[in-house]
Motif scaffolding. Sequence first.
Motif, PDB file in Angstrom:
ATOM      1  N   ILE A   1      -4.245   1.249  -1.985  1.00  0.00           N
ATOM      2  CA  ILE A   1      -3.929  -0.154  -1.676  1.00  0.00           C
ATOM      3  C   ILE A   1      -3.737  -0.960  -2.956  1.00  0.00           C
ATOM      4  O   ILE A   1      -4.241  -0.606  -4.022  1.00  0.00           O
ATOM      5  CB  ILE A   1      -5.038  -0.811  -0.828  1.00  0.00           C
ATOM      6  CG1 ILE A   1      -6.361  -0.842  -1.607  1.00  0.00           C
ATOM      7  CG2 ILE A   1      -5.194  -0.118   0.514  1.00  0.00           C
ATOM      8  CD1 ILE A   1      -7.406  -1.744  -0.981  1.00  0.00           C
ATOM      9  N   ASN A   2      -3.006  -2.049  -2.812  1.00  0.00           N
ATOM     10  CA  ASN A   2      -2.893  -3.043  -3.872  1.00  0.00           C
ATOM     11  C   ASN A   2      -4.041  -4.037  -3.673  1.00  0.00           C
ATOM     12  O   ASN A   2      -4.074  -4.780  -2.688  1.00  0.00           O
ATOM     13  CB  ASN A   2      -1.542  -3.752  -3.776  1.00  0.00           C
ATOM     14  CG  ASN A   2      -1.317  -4.750  -4.905  1.00  0.00           C
ATOM     15  OD1 ASN A   2      -2.256  -5.169  -5.581  1.00  0.00           O
ATOM     16  ND2 ASN A   2      -0.067  -5.131  -5.105  1.00  0.00           N
ATOM     17  N   ASN A   3      -4.985  -4.044  -4.591  1.00  0.00           N
ATOM     18  CA  ASN A   3      -6.163  -4.918  -4.436  1.00  0.00           C
ATOM     19  C   ASN A   3      -5.783  -6.380  -4.289  1.00  0.00           C
ATOM     20  O   ASN A   3      -6.481  -7.153  -3.621  1.00  0.00           O
ATOM     21  CB  ASN A   3      -7.083  -4.771  -5.649  1.00  0.00           C
ATOM     22  CG  ASN A   3      -7.679  -3.382  -5.765  1.00  0.00           C
ATOM     23  OD1 ASN A   3      -7.555  -2.568  -4.842  1.00  0.00           O
ATOM     24  ND2 ASN A   3      -8.303  -3.093  -6.878  1.00  0.00           N
ATOM     25  N   ASN A   4      -4.677  -6.780  -4.909  1.00  0.00           N
ATOM     26  CA  ASN A   4      -4.250  -8.180  -4.852  1.00  0.00           C
ATOM     27  C   ASN A   4      -3.647  -8.562  -3.508  1.00  0.00           C
ATOM     28  O   ASN A   4      -3.388  -9.741  -3.262  1.00  0.00           O
ATOM     29  CB  ASN A   4      -3.235  -8.465  -5.960  1.00  0.00           C
ATOM     30  CG  ASN A   4      -3.825  -8.285  -7.343  1.00  0.00           C
ATOM     31  OD1 ASN A   4      -4.999  -8.602  -7.569  1.00  0.00           O
ATOM     32  ND2 ASN A   4      -3.045  -7.770  -8.276  1.00  0.00           N
TER      33      ASN A   4
ATOM     34  N   MET B   1      -6.129   0.918  -5.911  1.00  0.00           N
ATOM     35  CA  MET B   1      -7.226   1.875  -5.787  1.00  0.00           C
ATOM     36  C   MET B   1      -7.070   2.683  -4.511  1.00  0.00           C
ATOM     37  O   MET B   1      -6.466   2.235  -3.522  1.00  0.00           O
ATOM     38  CB  MET B   1      -8.587   1.174  -5.804  1.00  0.00           C
ATOM     39  CG  MET B   1      -8.934   0.387  -4.552  1.00  0.00           C
ATOM     40  SD  MET B   1     -10.629  -0.241  -4.616  1.00  0.00           S
ATOM     41  CE  MET B   1     -11.570   1.292  -4.662  1.00  0.00           C
ATOM     42  N   ARG B   2      -7.624   3.873  -4.553  1.00  0.00           N
ATOM     43  CA  ARG B   2      -7.590   4.740  -3.379  1.00  0.00           C
ATOM     44  C   ARG B   2      -8.789   4.415  -2.498  1.00  0.00           C
ATOM     45  O   ARG B   2      -9.913   4.344  -2.987  1.00  0.00           O
ATOM     46  CB  ARG B   2      -7.622   6.208  -3.802  1.00  0.00           C
ATOM     47  CG  ARG B   2      -7.228   7.166  -2.675  1.00  0.00           C
ATOM     48  CD  ARG B   2      -7.323   8.623  -3.114  1.00  0.00           C
ATOM     49  NE  ARG B   2      -6.330   8.971  -4.094  1.00  0.00           N
ATOM     50  CZ  ARG B   2      -5.567  10.064  -4.019  1.00  0.00           C
ATOM     51  NH1 ARG B   2      -5.687  10.870  -2.982  1.00  0.00           N
ATOM     52  NH2 ARG B   2      -4.712  10.350  -4.978  1.00  0.00           N
TER      53      ARG B   2
ATOM     54  N   GLU C   1      -1.196   6.964  -8.221  1.00  0.00           N
ATOM     55  CA  GLU C   1      -2.476   6.334  -8.544  1.00  0.00           C
ATOM     56  C   GLU C   1      -2.555   6.027 -10.041  1.00  0.00           C
ATOM     57  O   GLU C   1      -3.041   4.977 -10.451  1.00  0.00           O
ATOM     58  CB  GLU C   1      -3.615   7.256  -8.127  1.00  0.00           C
ATOM     59  CG  GLU C   1      -4.985   6.605  -8.124  1.00  0.00           C
ATOM     60  CD  GLU C   1      -6.028   7.507  -7.502  1.00  0.00           C
ATOM     61  OE1 GLU C   1      -7.063   6.991  -7.038  1.00  0.00           O
ATOM     62  OE2 GLU C   1      -5.830   8.744  -7.477  1.00  0.00           O
ATOM     63  N   GLU C   2      -2.025   6.929 -10.856  1.00  0.00           N
ATOM     64  CA  GLU C   2      -2.035   6.737 -12.300  1.00  0.00           C
ATOM     65  C   GLU C   2      -0.958   5.753 -12.748  1.00  0.00           C
ATOM     66  O   GLU C   2      -1.175   4.941 -13.643  1.00  0.00           O
ATOM     67  CB  GLU C   2      -1.850   8.085 -12.997  1.00  0.00           C
ATOM     68  CG  GLU C   2      -3.013   9.030 -12.767  1.00  0.00           C
ATOM     69  CD  GLU C   2      -2.768  10.397 -13.368  1.00  0.00           C
ATOM     70  OE1 GLU C   2      -1.665  10.606 -13.922  1.00  0.00           O
ATOM     71  OE2 GLU C   2      -3.666  11.253 -13.295  1.00  0.00           O
ATOM     72  N   LYS C   3       0.217   5.808 -12.120  1.00  0.00           N
ATOM     73  CA  LYS C   3       1.328   4.954 -12.526  1.00  0.00           C
ATOM     74  C   LYS C   3       1.117   3.496 -12.130  1.00  0.00           C
ATOM     75  O   LYS C   3       1.509   2.578 -12.858  1.00  0.00           O
ATOM     76  CB  LYS C   3       2.638   5.464 -11.914  1.00  0.00           C
ATOM     77  CG  LYS C   3       3.217   6.682 -12.608  1.00  0.00           C
ATOM     78  CD  LYS C   3       4.519   7.088 -11.965  1.00  0.00           C
ATOM     79  CE  LYS C   3       5.162   8.232 -12.743  1.00  0.00           C
ATOM     80  NZ  LYS C   3       5.571   7.825 -14.101  1.00  0.00           N
ATOM     81  N   LEU C   4       0.513   3.260 -10.978  1.00  0.00           N
ATOM     82  CA  LEU C   4       0.411   1.896 -10.460  1.00  0.00           C
ATOM     83  C   LEU C   4      -0.621   1.067 -11.197  1.00  0.00           C
ATOM     84  O   LEU C   4      -0.543  -0.153 -11.211  1.00  0.00           O
ATOM     85  CB  LEU C   4       0.105   1.932  -8.959  1.00  0.00           C
ATOM     86  CG  LEU C   4       1.224   2.533  -8.093  1.00  0.00           C
ATOM     87  CD1 LEU C   4       0.799   2.580  -6.633  1.00  0.00           C
ATOM     88  CD2 LEU C   4       2.519   1.758  -8.248  1.00  0.00           C
TER      89      LEU C   4
ATOM     90  N   TYR D   1       0.846  -1.196   0.000  1.00  0.00           N
ATOM     91  CA  TYR D   1       0.000   0.000   0.000  1.00  0.00           C
ATOM     92  C   TYR D   1       0.883   1.247   0.000  1.00  0.00           C
ATOM     93  O   TYR D   1       2.099   1.180   0.207  1.00  0.00           O
ATOM     94  CB  TYR D   1      -0.967   0.012   1.190  1.00  0.00           C
ATOM     95  CG  TYR D   1      -0.332   0.183   2.556  1.00  0.00           C
ATOM     96  CD1 TYR D   1      -0.324   1.422   3.200  1.00  0.00           C
ATOM     97  CD2 TYR D   1       0.240  -0.892   3.218  1.00  0.00           C
ATOM     98  CE1 TYR D   1       0.237   1.582   4.454  1.00  0.00           C
ATOM     99  CE2 TYR D   1       0.799  -0.752   4.478  1.00  0.00           C
ATOM    100  CZ  TYR D   1       0.801   0.489   5.094  1.00  0.00           C
ATOM    101  OH  TYR D   1       1.368   0.643   6.337  1.00  0.00           O
ATOM    102  N   VAL D   2       0.242   2.378  -0.262  1.00  0.00           N
ATOM    103  CA  VAL D   2       0.907   3.680  -0.290  1.00  0.00           C
ATOM    104  C   VAL D   2       0.136   4.604   0.637  1.00  0.00           C
ATOM    105  O   VAL D   2      -1.101   4.592   0.656  1.00  0.00           O
ATOM    106  CB  VAL D   2       0.917   4.263  -1.722  1.00  0.00           C
ATOM    107  CG1 VAL D   2       1.610   5.618  -1.739  1.00  0.00           C
ATOM    108  CG2 VAL D   2       1.571   3.302  -2.699  1.00  0.00           C
TER     109      VAL D   2
END
Length: 247
Positions: free
Chosen positions: A203-206, A195-196, A187-190, A159-160
């Motif tokens: 967070i990384n949904n996975n 998703m925010r 948010e755009e690069k990842l 996560y970020v």
Amino acid sequence: MFKTLIIDDEPLARSRLRRLLAAYTDAIVIIGEAANGEEGAELINLLKPDVIFLDIEMPMLNGFEMLDKLEFHPIVIFATAYDQYAIRAFEENSIDYLLKPIEADRLAKTIQKLQKNVIKNDFEAIRQLAFNEPAKKATTLSLQIGERFVLIKIADINYVEADEKYVFIYTNDHKKYITDFTLKALEEKLGEDFMRIHRSIIINNNQVAEIRRSFNGAFVFIMKGAQEIRLKSSRSYANEIRKAFEI
């Protein structure tokens, strides 16, 4: 002839670059100047230049943030006093990275590169290729740590989180990295796997192990890993969360 904008918050730097570019009247026509990122974005969307010379450290919006706001995308040549942004600059489809004070012989190489890569081909086709075709999905993210550049696999990001004026990246091996990327840029690069869930958390949904309901329509995300990490969403993101996770 390349319609050109100069975007820099330093009047002396703009004046110097304009004088240097006067040697290339057969290739460059300067159609305007801007003193900050907000003005730059407005002029670009209005005048639709072919090329921009862009500073990075500017008030209101820095160069990268300005590029994120554009509706029209010119070819970018960065001109800055800082060398630490070079890798990120080339990720933004720029064709060159000039360090201030810009020297005439170095600028000559930039103009040659511009002419070689564009004039011999169809300019509009190249611009469309560079900015409007779907980009290959990035698999790594480069971060500067002191004098080093660290490459992080995007899939390994857990996560970020933004904490006051800093943005931190947390990875699955429990490492923490500080970055000069904004949350919006990340948010755009990842990409679509992230998703925010809060104005300060992506967070990384996975990497979500469990989702629990909280108060006032918010959710608590339990992230995968040996150490339990709990991240609370804000109510304003509830609809997006329900759609993404079908809950």
